[in-house]
Design a protein around this motif. Structure first.
Motif, PDB file in Angstrom:
ATOM      1  N   VAL A 251       0.864  -1.178   0.000  1.00 37.29           N
ATOM      2  CA  VAL A 251       0.000   0.000   0.000  1.00 37.29           C
ATOM      3  C   VAL A 251       0.903   1.230   0.000  1.00 37.29           C
ATOM      4  CG1 VAL A 251      -1.841   1.243   1.183  1.00 37.29           C
ATOM      5  CG2 VAL A 251      -1.768  -1.252   1.277  1.00 37.29           C
ATOM      6  N   LYS A 252       0.782   2.022  -1.053  1.00 40.78           N
ATOM      7  CA  LYS A 252       1.661   3.183  -1.225  1.00 40.78           C
ATOM      8  C   LYS A 252       1.034   4.430  -0.612  1.00 40.78           C
ATOM      9  CE  LYS A 252       3.915   3.814  -5.071  1.00 40.78           C
ATOM     10  NZ  LYS A 252       4.323   4.185  -6.464  1.00 40.78           N
ATOM     11  N   ALA A 253       1.859   5.166   0.134  1.00 41.92           N
ATOM     12  CA  ALA A 253       1.458   6.478   0.641  1.00 41.92           C
ATOM     13  C   ALA A 253       1.905   7.512  -0.382  1.00 41.92           C
ATOM     14  CB  ALA A 253       2.092   6.739   2.005  1.00 41.92           C
ATOM     15  N   ASN A 254       1.006   7.884  -1.266  1.00 42.24           N
ATOM     16  CA  ASN A 254       1.314   8.887  -2.296  1.00 42.24           C
ATOM     17  C   ASN A 254       1.254  10.271  -1.660  1.00 42.24           C
ATOM     18  OD1 ASN A 254       1.805   7.130  -4.332  1.00 42.24           O
ATOM     19  ND2 ASN A 254       0.135   7.770  -5.645  1.00 42.24           N
ATOM     20  N   ASN A 255       2.238  10.543  -0.841  1.00 38.92           N
ATOM     21  CA  ASN A 255       2.274  11.756  -0.033  1.00 38.92           C
ATOM     22  C   ASN A 255       2.975  12.865  -0.812  1.00 38.92           C
ATOM     23  OD1 ASN A 255       2.029  13.200   2.556  1.00 38.92           O
ATOM     24  ND2 ASN A 255       4.252  13.083   2.548  1.00 38.92           N
TER      25      ASN A 255
ATOM     26  N   ARG B  94       7.399  15.409  -3.647  1.00 36.15           N
ATOM     27  CA  ARG B  94       6.984  14.028  -3.384  1.00 36.15           C
ATOM     28  C   ARG B  94       7.859  13.438  -2.274  1.00 36.15           C
ATOM     29  NH1 ARG B  94       5.129  10.429  -8.360  1.00 36.15           N
ATOM     30  NH2 ARG B  94       3.763  11.892  -9.412  1.00 36.15           N
ATOM     31  N   PHE B  95       7.204  12.903  -1.258  1.00 38.94           N
ATOM     32  CA  PHE B  95       7.913  12.253  -0.157  1.00 38.94           C
ATOM     33  C   PHE B  95       7.077  11.049   0.238  1.00 38.94           C
ATOM     34  CE2 PHE B  95       9.918  12.179   4.140  1.00 38.94           C
ATOM     35  CZ  PHE B  95      11.243  12.195   3.715  1.00 38.94           C
ATOM     36  N   GLN B  96       7.273   9.942  -0.467  1.00 38.06           N
ATOM     37  CA  GLN B  96       6.358   8.809  -0.421  1.00 38.06           C
ATOM     38  C   GLN B  96       7.029   7.576   0.182  1.00 38.06           C
ATOM     39  OE1 GLN B  96       4.172  10.299  -4.570  1.00 38.06           O
ATOM     40  NE2 GLN B  96       5.076   8.267  -4.480  1.00 38.06           N
ATOM     41  N   TRP B  97       6.194   6.624   0.577  1.00 37.68           N
ATOM     42  CA  TRP B  97       6.692   5.363   1.108  1.00 37.68           C
ATOM     43  C   TRP B  97       5.660   4.270   0.867  1.00 37.68           C
ATOM     44  CZ3 TRP B  97       4.765   9.343   3.970  1.00 37.68           C
ATOM     45  CH2 TRP B  97       3.703   9.079   4.827  1.00 37.68           C
ATOM     46  N   ILE B  98       6.054   3.009   1.125  1.00 35.49           N
ATOM     47  CA  ILE B  98       5.175   1.859   0.919  1.00 35.49           C
ATOM     48  C   ILE B  98       5.143   1.019   2.187  1.00 35.49           C
ATOM     49  CG2 ILE B  98       4.838  -0.296  -0.352  1.00 35.49           C
ATOM     50  CD1 ILE B  98       5.997   1.021  -2.795  1.00 35.49           C
ATOM     51  N   ASP B  99       3.938   0.751   2.682  1.00 35.96           N
ATOM     52  CA  ASP B  99       3.741  -0.181   3.790  1.00 35.96           C
ATOM     53  C   ASP B  99       3.320  -1.532   3.229  1.00 35.96           C
ATOM     54  OD1 ASP B  99       4.287   1.799   5.676  1.00 35.96           O
ATOM     55  OD2 ASP B  99       2.180   2.435   5.788  1.00 35.96           O
ATOM     56  N   LYS B 100       3.737  -2.591   3.912  1.00 38.22           N
ATOM     57  CA  LYS B 100       3.408  -3.946   3.461  1.00 38.22           C
ATOM     58  C   LYS B 100       2.435  -4.605   4.431  1.00 38.22           C
ATOM     59  CE  LYS B 100       6.277  -3.946  -0.069  1.00 38.22           C
ATOM     60  NZ  LYS B 100       7.406  -4.870  -0.146  1.00 38.22           N
TER      61      LYS B 100
ATOM     62  N   ALA C 212       9.433   7.627  -3.215  1.00 42.21           N
ATOM     63  CA  ALA C 212       9.706   8.758  -4.097  1.00 42.21           C
ATOM     64  C   ALA C 212      10.152   9.914  -3.214  1.00 42.21           C
ATOM     65  CB  ALA C 212       8.472   9.133  -4.909  1.00 42.21           C
ATOM     66  N   ASN C 213      11.213  10.582  -3.642  1.00 46.25           N
ATOM     67  CA  ASN C 213      11.814  11.628  -2.820  1.00 46.25           C
ATOM     68  C   ASN C 213      12.379  12.686  -3.759  1.00 46.25           C
ATOM     69  OD1 ASN C 213      13.011  13.095  -0.757  1.00 46.25           O
ATOM     70  ND2 ASN C 213      14.750  11.694  -0.525  1.00 46.25           N
TER      71      ASN C 213
ATOM     72  N   GLY D 227      16.725  10.724  -4.324  1.00 45.32           N
ATOM     73  CA  GLY D 227      16.946   9.288  -4.237  1.00 45.32           C
ATOM     74  C   GLY D 227      16.274   8.659  -3.037  1.00 45.32           C
ATOM     75  N   LYS D 228      16.055   7.356  -3.119  1.00 47.68           N
ATOM     76  CA  LYS D 228      15.324   6.636  -2.084  1.00 47.68           C
ATOM     77  C   LYS D 228      16.165   6.364  -0.840  1.00 47.68           C
ATOM     78  CE  LYS D 228      12.366   4.438  -5.546  1.00 47.68           C
ATOM     79  NZ  LYS D 228      11.864   3.161  -6.116  1.00 47.68           N
ATOM     80  N   ASN D 229      17.489   6.578  -0.944  1.00 47.64           N
ATOM     81  CA  ASN D 229      18.363   6.296   0.194  1.00 47.64           C
ATOM     82  C   ASN D 229      18.782   7.548   0.954  1.00 47.64           C
ATOM     83  OD1 ASN D 229      18.458   3.467  -0.405  1.00 47.64           O
ATOM     84  ND2 ASN D 229      19.919   3.917  -2.054  1.00 47.64           N
TER      85      ASN D 229
END
Length: 500
Positions: A123-127, A165-171, A192-193, A233-235
């Protein structure tokens, strides 16, 4: 000199249980308003503010200057199902709903009929947060010389906007009772960052000339846009710049246009125009702008109580732009791609007729509108977007109906208004193809009836009611982002209108 200062403020927020997930064809036919269990946590939250300050300055009756400063802030987080993993095979929900038979194991996780493994559901947090600000000013000067009327308008705008964009994904895992359990919490910024921005300067000049029965309106607009993206970047969630990737694109263009109208008499006129169309590219280097030449020719007429308008149009796209967005079944990168040459042409007809005289206590107006649109790709190309896919020269554009029709009949009085309207939404393709529309490649037509009523209690207070889809027709409106989606069912809305 006459002056005025206007200030506008707007605030809005939303908490909506909305999802990208649609339904398979079988489930849509069984219950088009159901939701699959894997979308139980899907939710859109938004916050919006707008500020506008407008200054009007009247130097004289013929010369005015209007200047506006504006700022828009918008933040949103759309927390929604993104993909499913079964035994190491990760699939987007658009792929699964596009072929639930071949992805039956993934589909069983989507509808919650099995116990899945941990982290099966992403589930993506399209923040994201946005803001746009700028100022624009318009100078208008009109004057008369003998039997000529002149109107000159000159405008400028400076604009800046930004998307962060500052997004993340929960599993999650899911049980066969449809219960979602979080198994891995995502870290904000690891999906996404990046920050995308645009600086734009625009100016235009239009000139209206009236001579006897003729009106000419030439004009030209200039756009100069710099588009940039900073991807941290994601890191690098602290945005130190250690893994920064930057890109930019720019476009500068003149956009001319010309309109003309000839009035034979008070009952008949002929009009036409030629205008250049333009839509800016994305921030990827060497992406081209969307450009077209658009033509129209039409007439407005009056025959007693019958008034109408008939227009023919032809839009010649030298380069149509497509966008790789998740909302249309794409990857969600937002990168645009060049779809090449496309032609769009057709006709529009509008008729209005009032059965009563102007002096009657009651008014009984009727209207009828029809639009025919023909579309065609003039070249072949391929894309990752599910809305386009593999396109062959001669294919029709998706999601554009060839036939659209609407009609209404009303009863109007000083104390009340009643309106019954119907609209035919013609069949359309949901994928580019040259085949006839069918349930496999498109959406079939539907006819929907609505009713609106208004009662004027006093000069300042009115009550209104609206019935959507009076006959409670069930119909599909799209197959994107992922699966079939229904149109509005039977619904009743009410409202108050207070003026002071």
């Amino acid at each position: 000199m006459k002056q005025s200062l206007d200030f506008k403020f707007q605030y809005a927020d939303e908490n909506g249980n909305e999802t990208y997930l649609g339904l398979s064809e079988d489930d849509f036919n069984t219950n088009p308003f159901s939701r699959y269990a894997a979308s139980n946590n899907d939710k859109m939250t938004t916050d919006h503010t707008q500020y506008m300050l407008t200054h009007h300055l009247g130097f004289s009756k013929n010369l005015t200057l209007t200047t506006t400063f504006y700022r828009n802030n918008f933040a949103r987080n759309w927390y929604k199902l993104n993909d499913i993993t079964f035994e190491g095979d990760q699939q987007k929900i658009s792929n699964i709903l596009g072929d639930p038979t071949n992805y039956s194991d993934h589909f069983s996780i989507v509808n919650g009929t099995v116990n899945s493994s941990a982290d099966a559901i992403a589930v993506k947090a399209n923040n994201r947060s946005y803001y746009a600000q700028g100022m624009q000013t318009k100078l208008d000067y009109h004057w008369y010389t003998e039997n000529l009327f002149h109107d000159l308008e000159l405008g400028f705008r400076y604009h800046y906007d930004e998307e962060d964009r500052f997004q993340w994904i929960d599993k999650y895992s899911i049980s066969n009772t449809g219960v979602l359990t979080e198994t891995t919490a995502g870290v904000p910024g690891t999906d996404a960052n990046r920050i995308s921005s645009a600086k734009a300067f625009a100016s235009y000049i239009t000139y209206k000339l009236k001579y006897q029965n003729w009106t000419f309106t030439p004009g030209v607009r200039y756009e100069d846009i710099l588009l940039e993206r900073k991807d941290f970047g994601k890191n690098d969630i602290t945005r130190s710049g250690s893994d920064l990737n930057e890109r930019e694109n720019s476009v500068a263009i003149f956009i001319p246009g010309m309109g003309a109208n000839y009035k034979f008499n008070n009952d008949l006129s002929l009009f036409g125009g030629i205008h250049k169309g333009f839509s800016p590219p994305g921030n990827k280097e060497d992406e081209k702008a969307e450009e077209s030449i658009n033509y129209e020719l039409g007439t407005r007429f009056s025959l007693g109580k019958l008034k109408g308008e008939f227009v023919g149009f032809y839009n010649d796209y030298s380069n149509l732009l497509g966008s790789d967005i998740a909302a249309t079944g794409g990857t969600g990168s937002l990168d645009q791609f060049n779809a090449g040459a496309v032609k769009v042409n057709g006709i529009e007809l509008l008729l209005n007729y009032n059965m009563t005289s102007e002096a009657a206590r009651f008014s009984f107006p009727m209207s009828l509108g029809y639009t025919f649109t023909n579309t065609e790709f003039l070249n072949s190309f391929g894309s990752d977007d599910g809305l386009w896919g593999e396109v062959q020269s001669g294919d029709e554009l998706p999601y554009i109906a060839r036939h659209q029709f609407n009609t209404s009949i009303s009863l109007e009085h000083a104390k009340f208004e009643l309106n019954l309207s119907g609209r035919l939404n013609g069949a359309f393709k949901t994928e580019a193809s040259a085949d006839a529309v069918n349930t496999a490649n498109g959406i079939t037509s539907n006819f929907i009836i609505d009713f609106v009523g208004k009662y004027h209690v006093t000069k300042t207070l009115s009550l209104s009611a609206k019935i959507i889809n009076v006959l409670d027709e069930t119909y599909a409106v799209a197959k994107v982002p992922a699966g079939l989606r229904p149109g509005h069912p039977f619904g009743i809305y009410g409202g108050l209108d207070f003026r002071f």
